[in-house]
Every structure is written in C-alpha cells, then in structure tokens.
Design a protein around this motif. Structure first.
Motif: not given
Lengths: 262, 384, 129
Positions: A177-182, A191-194, B38-40
């Motif tokens: 999942r989107d890593p940014r909030p974590f 950069p972060t990843r997507t 794909l985390g779901i």
C-alpha cells in the motif's frame, strides 16, 4: 497477374518513401536541436568506485539488538522506509535475525552460546549471479555494470514480484500500500516509493555517488567494512584473508557479496 | 457466427446476467485494489504470491488440457473426437483469457504491463510465459473459429490451418512447461526446485482439463439438442483416469525423494502442508482433502463399472477437478513460500476481496466460455 | 437495409456523444496559465537549458536524467553552457522552482496531464512557500 505485380511495386515505392521521411525530418530538425550534442552527463569527481562492492560484517562485535539499532535506524531514516504495524505489509532493507534464520542448514546441534544469542545483520547480498535479476521481466532490477550493485528502477517495476520469489535471502519487500503515511519523518533528499513496486537495499548508491560510505557502515563505527572485492588491497579483502568468513546459502551459487565473520 | 450467441433462451440470458453481476462486483473491488494497493489481499512479505497466481497456474493447466481432444483427432485420426475438438479449443481460449486476467490483477502496477514488451528480457521466464500464453490464445482462436466456420459452410477447413493445428499441440505442452519453469528454476525454494514439476503440472493439467470438459459435455447434452456423444465422453474419461494416476504417481515420487533423502530444506514445505510446521496448520485439512478427492477420483475412473456410469463419472470428474485445484491452486504456491527463506512460518490466508476478485475472473472466463460454446453448439445443431 | 432507421439513429447518437466536449465547452476556453517564477529562478535567468527548450522538452530531459541516474549512476549534468547540475527533480529543479503549485501544477493542470513523479519524488517546496 500483371496488375498484382504492379500493385506490389507500387506498395514498395510508397513504403520506401515512408521510410525516408524520418531521416529527412531529422536532417531538417538538426538545426533546431543543434545544441543537443553539447550536453553531457557524467559521474561526479567525488564518487566512490569499485569493480564489485562488498561488505564484511564482524558479527563478534554485535552483542545485542541494541548494537544494531543505530545502523538500522540510519538506513530507515535516509531511505524513507515506512514502518507498518501490520506484519504482512512490512518493508525491510536492513534488519536483524537469529543465526539459525540467517543461516538455515548451517546450525550445529550444540551451537556456541555466543553465536546462538548474537543478532545477525541481514540485507541484500548484491550477488554476483543474482537470481532476482534473472527473473525480472522488465530489467527493472538489474546489476549495475560499473560497480556490481543490484539496483531497482522503481519507474519500470510492474510489481509482478517474480524477484521476491527468486531471491533466496528474503531481501526484497513489496509496497502493498502507499508507504507515505507510514514514514515517521521524510528525508527530503531521497524519494519515497509508490504502492505496487518492489524495493530493497541499494548499498547506498546515492551516497557512494557523493563519495560517502553506506549509512550503516558509517553508523557501525568499524564493525562493518565496505570496499572493492576485486581490489586485493581493499579493507574487505584484508578482512576476508585474515578471518574465517561465511556467506549466506553459498551453495546456491549466487555468490553473495556480504561476508560474515563469526 | 457471433449472432448465434445473441439468440438464446431465458435460462441462457439468466445465466449470462448472473455472470455479469459477479463480474461487476469483482470489478468494483478490483477498483478498490487499484486504489489501495495489493494490501487488500492476504499476501505478505513472506508469501508474496497467493490466490491469483495459484489460480493462474491451475488454469494454464486447464488450457493445456484442451490438447487432449485435439491430439487424438488430428494426429491419430481418432474420428470420434471430431465432435468435441472445438469444445476443447474453446475451453482453452476461455482458460487462457482467465490466466492473463489473473496475471493482470496480481500486478502491483498493471498500467505498466507493456514494459514486458518494451524491454523484452530473454532471461526472464515470465517474458516467455507471456509469449507462449498469448501465442496459444491466438492459435486456438484462429484454428477454432476457422474450423467451425468451415463446418458450418459444409466445406473442408483451409489447408493453411493444418500446420497451425500441428503447431498448437506442442504449444499446449509448452505453456504449462514454461509456467512450471517460472517456479522450478528458482534457487532456494526447495518445494519447487524439482525437475518433476513440469511433468507433474502436465499430468494434473491432463486430468483437470478433460474432467472439466466431460462435465461441460454432460451439461451441453442436457441443455441443448447437441449430444457430444457417449463414446467421446468415455474416451475422455480414460484420459482422465491415466492422467490422474500419473499425477499422483509423480507426487509420490516427489515425496520419496524428499523424505528418503531427508534434506530439511525440501522436507519442511511438505511437512508444513501435510502435518503443519511450527504449530501452523491451516493447510493440513485442505491438502488431505485434496489427495483423498484424487484417490476417490482414481478409484471411480479406473474401475470400468463406475466409469461407464455417466452419473458416477460426473461425480468422479468433479472430485478430480476439485482435488487438483486444491493441490495446485492452494498448496503449490503457499507451500512453496512457507517456510520463508529465513525459515519463518507466516501463513497465507486469502482475504474476502481477493476471493471475490478471483471469482469475477472465473466468471469472466465462464462468460467467454458460454458465448463460445453457444456458438459451437449452434453450429453443430445447424449441421445436424 | 431494413434497419436503416436504426443504424442512422445510432450513428447520430454516436456523433453527438463523440463531439460532446466540443459543443459543451464552446466559447469557454480556459485561459493560458500564468507561470510564476521564484526570486531565485528569476535571478538565475536561465534554466539548465534554454527556456524554449525546457518549455517544450523538459519531460524528455527528465526522462534522460532518470535513466542516467538510476541505471548508470551518472548524476552530474553538464549543460551546453558548461555549467554543472546535480540531476535531481526534488533537489535541483524544485530548489529553484520552489513553487510547484504555481509553476509545475498550473501548466500540467491546463494541459490535463498528471505526471506520477510526485507519487515518489517529494515536493520539498511545501515549507518554502
């Protein structure tokens, strides 16, 4: 018969005309892009270079997980590695594990107590024959010819995770999942990843380019050595020569470049 | 010929509507997956392939299984199969479409899928898998469609089709071989690292594919005026009987090698699947169910009395299809990833969204299959 | 041609739908966006390449940069004028153009392009403006 031959010849004529358009266009366009030839892309003067980067970990100098924390912390911080509570979504570049997990199949029945209790640092081995690179269908992961680092091109990764199945060392993580909030604190320099791409340790390629050693090596204060495996005078070669070292799953023929002094 | 698929009974339209509804629900959940990632799914860092790739692997087998009616008809001139070859080819088309869809839903960045052809990578088995799967899809489309059209027009099919038909036979073997190579060429995954994986995949394919085909033939006989034929079904049943025996035999070969050699890294995966490892046992009942089902299938298909009774045969085919699906669809992938390279046991349990998306892919396949079979049966009814 | 009426109606409906954006938006063309330059960008006068080139081809340049940096490890760009730059979107481009919203986004929105650069590359300008 005759008419069909004429038709074929006509088609040939038209096709060859079509083929000419590109060179003609380019010839006319060169004027506009005349300055193009003058630009250059080069490596910085300070960049560290090697034929094959390698690491030697002196595990004798790590007594507990606390000894490793600064190294792992340094890595996580500069690479914007997220922290997930959910274990399934975990992202790890550099972490620690027990001897019998890091070296399954190498455990003696009555193992030395020191080794049994000692934490072992785990990261991508930057293999000389990387199975992940063999498996990747887009060359999104590749072995950099100039210094042997196994790298990820996050722009190209399609997220098929074939590399994760291929890696015998469990070195790769996927962004479920989107890593940014974590990410606790983002480092603006990296950069972060997507979501949907695979990532792993990059031997701090971005630091080597600026003439700095990898962050974990810098934080280890001498417990880790980093250098050129093919330079007989390098520090890593010196350590390998004078100490008994082991590598993870050497029998698989991937030629890992991370050596452990036990 | 497509117009044949537009005219149908209420039951036909009801079935198609049902499939469309499932596809719709699955598509909505897929949009959610695209948005969240794909985390779901239940996949994790340790078990990085799951239900999608498992179903993909199984369906490659069903697609390859279609060759079991094509080969006897075209190579051995076994005339009886002339009635059902088209069904085998159309089943292959629907299965390959499902395979491709399962690959797409499994990708983290599906919009970049064309990178596979923009940067062709010959040392990647996945690159070759896309080639053989798409090739097989087009071969079957071209062959199936043209042969059926020729049959409708009461003429012999075009001569240029013949080489393509011959090519499609080894090609069917290739799709499942290459799919097995995805797994068995990986160092450090003891469960897959075995030369018998491709043969085993083929054996289970030639059991599962024809089993499904028998069931479909029985349904076609019941709901249409076209009878695929008793002899055809019995011949297919014999193929299933041999294939399922060989499949179990290959598995037992694997069990012998793994346990007699006593090498831990190979044993642990089988132990995990059949008795559990480190206290983790989610797959144990499934794996025993799988092999019990296959054993029942062997008894029912090998014994002449039961095989010849079409009612019992239908049961036999169902248990074989389910047994091979559990074996290849659940155990093969999760078992290969557990324990992990660092010898941790993190179990993989598919989540509900994941299962619904997979169901929708199956529904898409059955939608295509129904359309194709409707056309084929329509032509057969006309010709009769 | 017994279905003539049906076909013609279908074609008309298709044409209406296909041309919908044109007649719906007629006379309402969005104005060209005004791009704002930061003081730093103004002082520099010239970007890594000419303004004209950057306006038309910055995406090709960035694509070349990423190829070089990521895959070959060459991180220094020597412009035709001989000046050296670190090839970095977040740290070089956005250092000068530290007003992403008034510079990058305005034009991208106008052209209706949504580059996914920012999914990974950080918009470091946020705290500066």
């Amino acid at each position: 018969m005759d008419s069909s031959r004429r038709r074929v010849l006509q088609l040939f004529g038209i096709s060859s005309l079509a083929l000419m358009t590109r060179p003609v266009y380019n010839a006319l366009a060169t004027e506009k892009h005349a300055q193009k030839a003058k630009e250059q892309m080069i490596r910085g003067d300070k960049a560290l270079t090697a034929k094959q980067w390698a690491m030697v970990i002196d595990t004798r100098q790590f007594e507990s997980a606390e000894d490793m924390e600064p190294l792992i912390e340094a890595c996580n911080k500069i690479h914007n590695i997220p922290h997930f509570e959910n274990q399934r979504h975990e992202i790890k570049w550099l972490w620690e594990d027990h001897y019998h997990n890091v070296f399954p199949g190498k455990g003696a029945r009555f193992l030395s107590e020191a080794v049994e209790s000692r934490p072992f640092l785990v990261l991508c081995n930057h293999c000389e024959n990387p199975p992940c690179v063999r498996a990747c269908p887009t060359q999104a992961t590749f072995k950099r010819a100039s210094d042997g680092i196994v790298l990820m091109d996050f722009h190209r990764c399609i997220g098929c995770r074939f590399c994760m199945a291929a890696c015998p060392f469990g070195a790769r993580s996927f962004n479920w999942r989107d890593p940014r909030p974590f990410i606790k604190e983002t480092d603006p320099k990296f950069p972060t990843r997507t979501k949907g791409v695979v990532e792993k340790c990059n031997f701090c390629a971005e630091r080597l380019a600026e003439g700095k050693l990898p962050a974990c090596v810098e934080a280890a204060e001498g417990k880790l050595a980093f250098g050129d495996l093919y330079d007989p005078d390098s520090e890593v070669r010196e350590l390998i020569k004078t100490n008994y070292t082991i590598r993870r799953k050497q029998e698989l023929g991937t030629e890992p470049c991370v050596y452990y002094i036990v | 010929m497509l117009e044949l698929a537009l005219k149908g009974t209420k039951r036909y339209y009801g079935w198609m509507t049902f499939l469309v509804v499932i596809i719709g629900i699955g598509f909505l959940i897929y949009l959610k997956q695209l948005d969240f990632g794909l985390g779901i799914t239940g996949m994790s860092r340790d078990v990085s392939w799951g239900f999608y790739i498992a179903n993909f692997t199984f369906l490659v087998g069903v697609a390859a299984g279609g060759v079991m009616v094509v080969l006897p008809y075209y190579l051995h001139d076994y005339k009886a199969f002339g009635r059902v070859t088209i069904l085998g080819e159309f089943l292959a088309i629907a299965s390959v479409v499902m395979c491709l869809l399962f690959i797409i839903v499994d990708l983290g960045q599906p919009m970049r899928i064309f990178n596979v052809w923009i940067y062709p990578t010959f040392h990647s088995v996945l690159f070759w898998d896309t080639i053989v799967l798409n090739g097989y899809l087009f071969l079957n489309l071209i062959i199936g469609w043209n042969v059926l059209e020729a049959e409708r027009n009461n003429v012999h099919y075009q001569a240029w089709l013949k080489p393509l038909i011959y090519l499609s036979i080894p090609w069917a073997v290739s799709i499942h071989t290459v799919t097995a190579y995805l797994f068995c060429g990986l160092p450090g995954r003891g469960f897959w690292l075995t030369a018998i994986l491709a043969p085993r995949f083929l054996a289970s394919a030639f059991a599962a594919g024809p089993s499904l085909l028998i069931l479909l033939c029985l349904i076609i006989r019941r709901v249409t005026n076209f009878d695929p034929g008793r002899e055809q079904i019995q011949s297919l049943a014999k193929i299933v009987a041999y294939a399922i025996c060989i499949n179990v035999f290959f598995f037992l070969c694997e069990v012998f090698v793994v346990f007699y050699s006593n090498i831990p890294e190979h044993m642990d995966h089988l132990k995990y699947l059949f008795v559990g490892l480190h206290g983790k046992t989610a797959y144990v009942p499934w794996m025993w169910a799988s092999f019990s089902l296959m054993a029942v299938g062997i008894i029912l298909t090998v014994t002449p009395i039961t095989r010849k009774n079409e009612g019992v045969l239908a049961v036999a085919c169902t248990v074989i299809f389910l047994g091979t699906w559990i074996d290849k669809g659940l155990g093969m992938i999760a078992g290969g990833f557990t324990p992990s390279p660092l010898h941790h046991v993190n179990e993989y349990i598919p989540t509900l969204p994941e299962i619904v998306i997979a169901l929708a892919v199956w529904a898409t396949g059955f939608f295509i299959l129904t359309v194709l079979f409707k056309i084929a049966v329509g032509v057969k009814e006309e010709v009769q | 041609m017994k279905d003539k009426k049906l076909i013609v109606t279908g074609v008309i409906i298709f044409l209406i739908i296909a041309t919908f954006p044109f007649w719906y938006n007629r006379g309402k063309a969005a104005p060209m966006p005004e791009l704002e330059l930061t003081a730093k960008a103004k002082a520099a006068k010239v970007c890594v390449r000419s303004t004209e080139y950057m306006r038309a081809d910055h995406m090709q340049l960035l694509d070349k940069w990423r190829e070089k940096v990521v895959r070959e490890g060459d991180r220094i760009y020597v412009s035709p004028s001989g000046k050296q730059y670190n090839m970095s979107l977040s740290n070089t481009c956005l250092d000068c153009h530290s007003n992403k919203a008034q510079f990058c986004d305005r034009c991208h929105d106008y052209a209706s392009v949504r580059p996914y650069c920012w999914d990974c590359h950080l918009d470091n300008s946020k705290e500066k403006t």
